[in-house]
Design a protein around this motif. Structure first.
Motif, PDB file in Angstrom:
ATOM      1  N   ALA A  80       0.844  -1.196   0.000  1.00 48.77           N
ATOM      2  CA  ALA A  80       0.000   0.000   0.000  1.00 48.77           C
ATOM      3  C   ALA A  80       0.880   1.247   0.000  1.00 48.77           C
ATOM      4  O   ALA A  80       0.641   2.204  -0.746  1.00 48.77           O
ATOM      5  CB  ALA A  80      -0.902  -0.001   1.221  1.00 48.77           C
ATOM      6  N   LEU A 130       1.107   4.226  -2.952  1.00 47.91           N
ATOM      7  CA  LEU A 130       0.901   5.640  -2.650  1.00 47.91           C
ATOM      8  C   LEU A 130       2.115   6.460  -3.064  1.00 47.91           C
ATOM      9  O   LEU A 130       2.011   7.486  -3.750  1.00 47.91           O
ATOM     10  CB  LEU A 130       0.673   5.772  -1.138  1.00 47.91           C
ATOM     11  N   ASN A 189       2.662   6.862  -6.901  1.00 45.81           N
ATOM     12  CA  ASN A 189       1.781   7.839  -7.533  1.00 45.81           C
ATOM     13  C   ASN A 189       2.122   9.263  -7.125  1.00 45.81           C
ATOM     14  O   ASN A 189       2.090  10.172  -7.941  1.00 45.81           O
ATOM     15  CB  ASN A 189       0.332   7.513  -7.201  1.00 45.81           C
ATOM     16  N   LEU A 190       2.486   9.434  -5.853  1.00 49.47           N
ATOM     17  CA  LEU A 190       2.853  10.782  -5.409  1.00 49.47           C
ATOM     18  C   LEU A 190       4.045  11.294  -6.204  1.00 49.47           C
ATOM     19  O   LEU A 190       4.068  12.440  -6.667  1.00 49.47           O
ATOM     20  CB  LEU A 190       3.196  10.763  -3.914  1.00 49.47           C
ATOM     21  N   TYR A 226       2.259   1.847 -12.020  1.00 48.53           N
ATOM     22  CA  TYR A 226       2.732   1.198 -10.796  1.00 48.53           C
ATOM     23  C   TYR A 226       2.725  -0.313 -10.960  1.00 48.53           C
ATOM     24  O   TYR A 226       3.637  -1.000 -10.520  1.00 48.53           O
ATOM     25  CB  TYR A 226       1.832   1.598  -9.621  1.00 48.53           C
TER      26      TYR A 226
END
Lengths: 515, 599
Positions: free
Chosen positions: A18, A22, A25-26, A66
């Motif tokens: 997870a 995150l 993508n950030l 991703y």
């Protein structure tokens, strides 16, 4: 136990997945990796943009990219992270190769700093706890809070300005300590020792005079013999260190009443002194590799253990330990003296030109010389970043160990031990110190997990191309792959060492059970 | 030590003066034992900077100092021919035919002569003409390393060269004759002077690719393979050319032939991610003889770390990114020379002609009005002057300040005259004349760049005074939004000039050009660009560019604001450092750097 570990590991995998999603993508959404090329006037701009888009799969939106990163790209037949491939950077370099180099360089930087910070922090923390509410305790508290609140980039720049540039300026023309400095150092040393060593006023004054006198004498002698140009311990320095180590470790581990331990450690120190000249002017020239030095260190400890065993009498264990520590320190002092012997050659070489303390990098390019010269070069390069890292993390360790020891010292069983008439040394070293280390062990385990990722700024300021550079350059180029490599290693280590800390705690403290 | 070195140097110079007095060209001599350390912000990672993998300035700088070239850019900037390396002449304009000849004494550092075979390889690699069509190199990229795998097909030719830069127009295999090569272009290509050089040593490529020991035999095999388009031999040659020179530390003993070069310096040391060391090449025969025996380039990312390293004597020349902090830190140093200069990147403010968000600038009156409000001088004074005290407003869309033609175009194009000073009243009058009130303008720029945020604030304040409603359309993704229909009305960012080639303006100003992001279209400009693309006479080229520059201003295309500031600082151990705006910036005259007494 096994169930606990497995449960924790499985949960960790999901946490990491997870977190990586995150993070990926950030990073990917934080900018445009093609920005440089878009503003370029190069005639083959279109080809360059196409080739980069294809290489990094910029045609796929980040959340889906991703999964390409994770599982690989079937259209190109490449493996993903699960297949051991961390991908390419914007420049087209392999992240696997970069990560390997970066990890090596970072470990080199942070290992010594962490070990030193732990040893120093524990020692200072324990001594402050034993001298609670003394001037020494208040000073250390003040200083450690001061360091704790300093931003590292600022400390680093100050260190460079004063410890590197300033000190090099001092070294450049026949360095002599100014009288004012000698006076101040003398007074400070006197105050420090007077506040550490207990006693009534008369004894404090004596301690002050002794410490101040010793410091002043030493500094004046250093000035007289041009110590800063030709540093060294000489056989006298090694003898002092050896004898101090013998007496000190005997006091600490067995108490001076144990004559066997004292004689064994003094024998070890004497043996070291006897080997001083043969080593400095003979053996040391044939040491050309680091493993040889390591082997000698192990040999020194081995021989010391042997002497301890022979002279130990009935209770061999503590005597052997005292002898081993003394042997290690005496051998270390001899090696240190050997490194100091090449200092002048090093500092005045054409590569260094009289300015030995470095502000960037991990070595002087094109410097040639023996293992001893290379060792000095490593020292001059590691000095500043290590100092910076120690100053910051030292504060935490002193506070933790002080608090932990104080808590233990106030427990009933310590009072019982004292009531039994045990000497204070035994009470502190045997009964209090060991239990005080339990909470520290978990903090240390956790910190080791964090050190790899914790030196990002230090690395950048000191020009080390390590994990920090991987992370920061990746972020600057909006390039998720190197950032993710950093994140995987740092995140993975954090999770792993968190688990380890729990297990260590359970192993050390029988009151805790993991299940 | 210092005295004896100096004495030795003097003796060497005196002795060589006798020998060299017959030579007409000015000669310099290596000062023995002299060394210089330069800081650069990115590590070197590939010696072949023509591949898409190795295409980075950090690589190009090292390649530049270790390679001879037919021409290079100086700090004016202008293109300088190096006739001590070789000469080139235009044999015919139709078809465009160019003959390159390398001088007789030019040789590689291993003693092999530089000749037509090397140039033939350069053509094959950078034209891509011999590449197997429809081949996807990605299929054979090692996922672990990003390099090509061993399963790379044995009969597929793929040179990953600077394809598209111009040489692709030479589709016929060029004739070679001893030390020369003749390139025949299918189409006229005006920037032919900028696209050809020698590159990697053909004999080493062939030795490594074809397992041939003898340099001469290897060269012959390579020439035959290229002339016969022999895919089986060219396949390993192309993969060797693409991959073998990608080294990140000093190659092992058996790969030492990767370090064979033909320039003033050669690579003698390389520590991964730390530094690379160049030493004077004893086999160099050209005129750019170096003075300094050893140049070490250290990789330092942080600009302030570079400044402190300079202060501590660890590096001698730095060229960090110019920021206010760096300028302050440098000003505080003693014994350091600081040169403020300009980079080849310039900031420009473009108005969108079509497909804009509000359509405001479809009206030329409003275009003119808006340009009148842009406080260019104020932007330069407040944001650039602190970094480069000699900074001036750039007044041409095409010419780099200082380049031939810049002065003439500034006098002629009207940018300085009409938009040199902010004219709020004039802008108000124009808006009134256009018959609109509160015209809306949405400006796109990089929101992550503090300097651009400040620029926008200045522009917004000024334009609002004249009655424009200026909207902040900034985005961190501004690059991807460029040219997006309906996204914005005006944009400002930096264009980066990589050369003085005249074909550079074509993609920007031609109708439908790849860099024409504001939908500008003017038939006259298109016609002039067509003419420019086939004009070889430099004087005429400048005339045409001046005309285009004027037409752009007549259409109120936009304005240019400033050249990015650059800063170079060096210690008293070296002199003759004269940075130029175009790549390789500080390194362009590395061979002229001189050690001082302090070295």
């Amino acid at each position: 136990m096994a169930a606990f570990v497995i449960r924790r590991l499985i949960a960790s995998v999901f946490v990491l997945l997870a977190a990586t999603f995150l993070m990926y993508n950030l990073v990917a959404l934080s900018g445009d990796p093609l920005e440089d090329l878009r503003a370029s006037n190069a005639p083959n701009k279109e080809q360059l943009i196409d080739s980069l888009t294809k290489r990094l799969r910029l045609d796929v939106i980040p959340p889906l990219r991703y999964f390409i990163w994770l599982f690989g790209d079937p259209s190109q037949g490449t493996a993903g992270v699960l297949g051991g491939n961390l991908g390419l950077t914007v420049q087209g370099r392999s992240v696997n190769v970069l990560l390997e180099q970066a990890l090596g360089s970072t470990l080199q930087l942070v290992t010594i700093a962490t070990v030193l910070a732990i040893i120093l922090g524990l020692t200072v923390g324990i001594t402050t706890a034993l001298r609670q509410y003394s001037g020494y305790d208040y000073s250390v508290t003040f200083i450690s809070f001061l360091f704790f609140s300093l931003p590292i980039f600022w400390v680093a720049v100050l260190l460079k300005q004063f410890v590197a540039i300033g000190f090099n300026d001092f070294l450049e023309d026949s360095p002599q300590l100014p009288p004012l400095f000698i006076v101040m150092a003398t007074v400070l040393a006197g105050l420090l020792w007077a506040s550490i060593i207990p006693g009534d006023i008369r004894r404090k004054v004596m301690t002050f005079a002794l410490a101040a006198g010793a410091t002043a004498t030493m500094l004046v002698i250093m000035n007289l013999i041009d110590w800063f140009t030709y540093p060294g311990l000489s056989i006298i320095g090694v003898a002092i260190i050896g004898i101090c180590a013998a007496v000190g470790f005997t006091t600490l581990i067995t108490g001076l009443k144990n004559r066997k331990a004292l004689y064994a450690s003094l024998t070890v120190a004497g043996l070291g002194l006897a080997l001083y000249f043969p080593f400095q002017y003979g053996i040391s020239y044939s040491i050309t590799e680091w493993w040889m030095l390591l082997a000698l260190a192990i040999l020194a400890v081995g021989v010391s253990l042997g002497i301890g065993w022979l002279m130990g009498g009935v209770d061999k264990g503590p005597v052997m330990r005292v002898a081993a520590f003394t042997g290690f320190f005496t051998a270390g002092a001899i090696a240190l003296d050997r490194f100091m012997m090449v200092w002048d050659d090093y500092a005045s070489s054409g590569r260094i030109r009289g300015r030995p303390i470095a502000t960037i990098g991990s070595s002087t390019p094109n410097l040639e010389g023996s293992l001893w010269v290379q060792g000095v070069d490593i020292y001059t390069h590691l000095l500043l970043p290590t100092l910076a890292l120690i100053l910051i993390s030292f504060a935490g360790y002193t506070r933790y160990s002080r608090a932990s020891l104080l808590e233990v010292m106030n427990q009933d069983y310590i009072r019982t031990a004292r009531a039994k008439g045990l000497p204070e040394r035994t009470v502190v070293v045997r009964h209090a110190f060991r239990n005080a280390l339990i909470p520290i062990a978990t903090i240390v385990a956790f910190d080791i997990g964090g050190i790899v990722g914790g030196a990002v700024i230090t690395e950048r300021v000191f020009g080390w191309t390590g994990m920090g550079a991987l992370f920061q350059n990746g972020l600057d180029d909006t390039d998720p792959n190197p950032v993710m490599a950093f994140f995987l290693v740092v995140g993975g280590l954090a999770i792993l060492f968190n688990l380890l800390a729990d297990l260590v705690y359970a192993a050390l403290d029988p009151r805790i059970r993991v299940n | 030590m210092r005295i004896s070195r100096f004495a030795a140097a003097t003796a060497t110079i005196a002795a060589s003066a006798l020998v060299l007095s017959a030579c007409a060209a000015p000669q310099s001599e290596v000062v023995e034992g002299s060394s210089i350390t330069v800081a650069w912000n990115q590590p070197f990672y590939s010696y072949n900077s023509n591949t898409s993998f190795g295409n980075a300035t950090a690589n190009a700088n090292i390649v530049y100092m270790t390679s001879g070239a037919f021409n290079y850019y100086n700090n004016v900037p202008e293109l300088v021919k190096d006739e001590s390396f070789g000469t080139y002449e235009l044999l015919s304009e139709d078809p465009l035919t160019v003959k390159y000849t390398v001088n007789d004494d030019v040789q590689w550092s291993d003693g092999t002569a530089v000749d037509g075979a090397d140039m033939l390889l350069a053509w094959a690699a950078n034209s891509g003409v011999l590449n197997t069509p429809e081949f996807n190199p990605g299929d054979f990229t090692d996922p672990e390393t990003g390099l090509f795998t061993d399963e790379y097909p044995t009969d597929v030719v793929y040179f990953d060269g600077a394809i598209g830069a111009g040489l692709q127009l030479v589709t016929q295999t060029p004739e070679i004759d001893g030390k020369s090569i003749t390139l025949v272009y299918d189409e006229f290509f005006v920037d032919w002077e900028l696209v050809f050089g020698v590159g990697l040593p053909a004999h080493v490529v062939a030795q490594r690719a074809l397992d041939i020991e003898n340099a001469g035999e290897a060269k012959t095999a390579l020439v035959e393979a290229i002339q016969n388009a022999d895919a089986e031999a060219l396949a390993p040659i192309s993969s060797t050319w693409n991959s073998d020179w990608n080294f990140t530390e000093l190659p092992a003993e058996e790969d030492a032939n990767l370090l064979v070069v033909n320039g003033p310096y050669q690579i003698t040391g390389f520590v991964a991610d730390e530094s690379i060391t160049l030493s004077a090449n004893p086999n160099y025969r050209g005129a750019n003889l170096p003075n300094i025996e050893e140049i070490t380039v250290r990789f330092i990312t942080d600009p302030l770390a570079a400044v402190q390293a300079l202060a501590n004597g660890e590096v001698d020349i730095i060229s960090p990114q110019a920021t206010a902090d760096v300028a302050d830190a440098l000003a505080a140093l003693d014994g350091v020379t600081v040169l403020s200069g300009e980079e080849a990147v310039y900031e420009h403010f473009d108005l969108t002609f079509e497909n804009s968000k509000n359509g405001t600038f479809d009206n030329p009156l409003l275009r003119e009005a808006f340009l009148k409000t842009i406080p260019r001088q104020q932007i330069v004074d407040t944001l650039i002057k602190p970094l480069n005290p000699t900074a001036e407003v750039r007044n041409s869309q095409i010419f780099i300040p200082g380049a031939p033609g810049y002065e003439e175009t500034v006098a002629n194009n009207g940018m300085a005259e009409k938009f040199g000073e902010v004219d709020i009243e004039g802008a108000k009058a124009l808006i009134a004349e256009a018959g609109v009130t509160a015209p809306e303008v949405c400006v796109l720029f990089a929101s992550t760049n503090p300097r651009r945020v400040n620029e926008f604030a200045l522009i917004q304040a000024s334009a609002t005074e004249a009655g424009f409603v200026v909207e902040d359309c900034s985005s961190p993704e501004w690059g991807g939004l460029l040219g997006t229909p309906g996204a914005y009305d005006a944009v400002f960012f930096g264009w980066q000039s990589t050369s003085l080639g005249v074909t550079n303006s074509s993609p920007t100003f031609r109708t439908g050009g790849i860099n024409n992001l504001n939908y500008y279209s003017n038939e006259e400009v298109d016609a002039l660009l067509d003419e420019l693309d086939v004009t070889l006479d430099p004087a005429r080229q400048i005339e045409i560019q001046i005309e285009i520059d004027k037409l752009l201003m007549d259409d109120f295309y936009g304005v240019t604001i400033f050249q990015f500031p650059a800063v170079t600082a060096f210690s008293d151990r070296v002199t003759n450092v004269e940075p130029g705006p175009l790549s390789p910036t500080i390194f362009w005259n590395a061979w002229d750097w001189e050690p001082t007494e302090a070295n």
